[in-house]
Write an enzyme that holds these catalytic residues in place. Structure first.
Site, PDB file in Angstrom:
ATOM      1  CG  ASP A  78      -1.781   1.164   1.380  1.00 56.47           C
ATOM      2  OD1 ASP A  78      -1.986   1.878   0.380  1.00 56.47           O
ATOM      3  OD2 ASP A  78      -2.258   1.406   2.504  1.00 56.47           O
ATOM      4  CB  SER A  81      -0.877   3.187   4.817  1.00 53.03           C
ATOM      5  OG  SER A  81      -0.548   1.851   4.472  1.00 53.03           O
ATOM      6  CG  ASN A  83       1.947   2.316  10.691  1.00 54.91           C
ATOM      7  OD1 ASN A  83       1.517   3.414  10.361  1.00 54.91           O
ATOM      8  ND2 ASN A  83       2.674   2.129  11.785  1.00 54.91           N
ATOM      9  CD1 TRP A  85      -1.852  -2.408   9.786  1.00 57.25           C
ATOM     10  CD2 TRP A  85      -2.901  -4.300  10.384  1.00 57.25           C
ATOM     11  NE1 TRP A  85      -3.084  -2.421   9.165  1.00 57.25           N
ATOM     12  CE2 TRP A  85      -3.743  -3.567   9.513  1.00 57.25           C
ATOM     13  CE3 TRP A  85      -3.337  -5.527  10.892  1.00 57.25           C
ATOM     14  CZ2 TRP A  85      -5.008  -4.030   9.143  1.00 57.25           C
ATOM     15  CZ3 TRP A  85      -4.604  -5.993  10.519  1.00 57.25           C
ATOM     16  CH2 TRP A  85      -5.414  -5.238   9.658  1.00 57.25           C
ATOM     17  CE1 TYR A 121      -5.540   1.049   6.878  1.00 54.80           C
ATOM     18  CE2 TYR A 121      -6.286   0.293   9.022  1.00 54.80           C
ATOM     19  CZ  TYR A 121      -5.297   0.401   8.063  1.00 54.80           C
ATOM     20  OH  TYR A 121      -4.063  -0.135   8.311  1.00 54.80           O
ATOM     21  CG  ASP A 261      -3.505   4.861  -1.954  1.00 54.35           C
ATOM     22  OD1 ASP A 261      -2.852   3.823  -1.733  1.00 54.35           O
ATOM     23  OD2 ASP A 261      -4.387   5.281  -1.193  1.00 54.35           O
ATOM     24  CB  THR A 264      -7.121   4.139  -3.271  1.00 54.35           C
ATOM     25  OG1 THR A 264      -6.889   4.621  -1.954  1.00 54.35           O
ATOM     26  CG2 THR A 264      -8.446   4.684  -3.767  1.00 54.35           C
TER      27      THR A 264
END
Length: 370
Positions: A78, A81, A83, A85, A121, A261, A264
């Site tokens: 992505d 963003s 991070n 996780w 989000y 992005d 998206t």
């Protein structure tokens, strides 16, 4: 060089629709209906690419591993963003029960912290704790990578998502809790031959989508790459000169800012500008999306994004999404969260091979090879 390949299946939107949950979901999340959210070489594979799965032109994801021995997870790669996780054994949400969960106890290299992580989000959220462990992306192994272990993943979106977690590829400034992004560690540990990565999102399902870390594969595009300076080092943000339809400016006439992005799925923009585009393409609002006559695919002209003086046309076959012979929907959506920004999501990126160059803070774009 390593490439992560991406594959293709059914969309979360379609799954929610099949379970009769889409209308309720859209009422709770009245924006981003096709998106996820806003807010000396030491490796023999110095350029590496990872295959990604195309989830019915909605999400693209591939496989990584965390820990020793490795525990595998599917993640969205992505650029919107920063991070990393994954779900964890500490999570009791329904979404975690249906996905792979990381177990720190089963990894000899895991190191815990007392730091917490919370990300909201547009189509879901997560909370959790931060830890360190070895993360492997293809043949690139990143030691002591900080990542989030989810404890809660409320709502239906992540429950039905075909991926486990998210691997963010934007700038460190966007990272929650100050966590160093994976690609920043790849660069600092000299694990890539060039401080860039490139993305090919298959527009037709005939060739495998991928993300390539440290390199560019020129066989996947035609002509030469056109370079666009990053205007703000937060998202992969650039300046768009104009958006035109039949030579007429229909949005962004005085220039605007846009995010490139991969996380998206659609093309998003300010509500007034999007309403104008829906009007031009004949979109009629119904059940959370704009329905378009399927015959328009062969009649409507390209919508042209002019970026840094270069025209990037997006054909009607791309900006109108066809689900059946008689059911088509607009690929444009409102962006309420950042009302002054556009998002060039997968609809745009399927048309253009993209290079995200951290060394020079620029994005390279070239038409995909047909």
């Amino acid at each position: 060089m390593f490439r992560v390949h991406l594959k293709k299946t059914k969309s979360v939107r379609q799954i929610l629709q099949e379970h009769g949950l889409l209308d309720d979901f859209l009422k709770k999340h009245p924006y981003n209906h096709g998106t996820k959210y806003f807010p000396g070489l030491q490796n023999t594979f110095a350029t590496d690419s990872e295959p990604m799965q195309n989830y019915m032109d909605i999400e693209y994801f591939g496989t990584i591993s965390v820990g020793t021995p490795p525990q595998e997870f599917t993640v969205i790669f992505d650029t919107g963003s920063s991070n990393l996780w994954v779900p964890s054994v500490y999570c009791s949400s329904g979404a975690c029960s249906d996905h792979h969960k990381f177990s720190p106890q089963q990894s000899s290299t895991f190191r815990s912290t007392s730091q917490t992580l919370s990300i909201t989000y547009g189509t879901g959220s997560m909370t959790g704790i931060l830890g360190y462990d070895t993360v492997q992306v293809g043949n690139i192994q990143v030691s002591n990578q900080i990542f989030g272990l989810s404890q809660t993943e409320p709502g239906s979106f992540l429950y039905y998502a075909p991926f486990d977690g998210i691997l963010g590829l934007a700038y460190p400034r966007l990272s929650y809790s100050g966590a160093t992004p994976v690609f920043d560690n790849m660069m600092s540990e000299n694990l890539v031959s060039q401080d860039l990565f490139s993305v090919f999102l298959s527009p037709d399902g005939q060739r495998g989508s991928f993300i390539m870390f440290g390199g560019i594969d020129d066989s996947y595009y035609t002509g030469s790459l056109n370079w666009v300076p990053v205007s703000v080092e937060y998202y992969w943000q650039i300046t768009v000169d104009s958006i035109t339809f039949n030579g007429q400016a229909i949005a962004c006439s005085g220039g605007c800012q846009a995010i490139v992005d991969t996380g998206t799925s659609l093309l998003a923009g300010p509500p007034n500008a999007i309403a104008n585009i829906q009007n031009f393409i004949g979109g009629q609002y119904s059940n959370g999306q704009y329905i378009v006559n399927c015959n328009a695919i062969n009649k409507l002209p390209d919508i042209v994004f002019t970026i840094n003086g270069i025209q990037y046309p997006v054909p009607a076959s791309a900006y109108i999404r066809q689900f059946s012979s008689s059911y088509c929907a607009s690929g444009f959506e409102n962006m309420f969260f950042h009302s002054d920004l556009w998002t060039l999501g997968d609809i745009f990126l399927r048309q253009y091979y993209s290079v995200f160059d951290r060394a020079n803070n620029q994005i390279g774009l070239a038409p995909v090879a047909k």
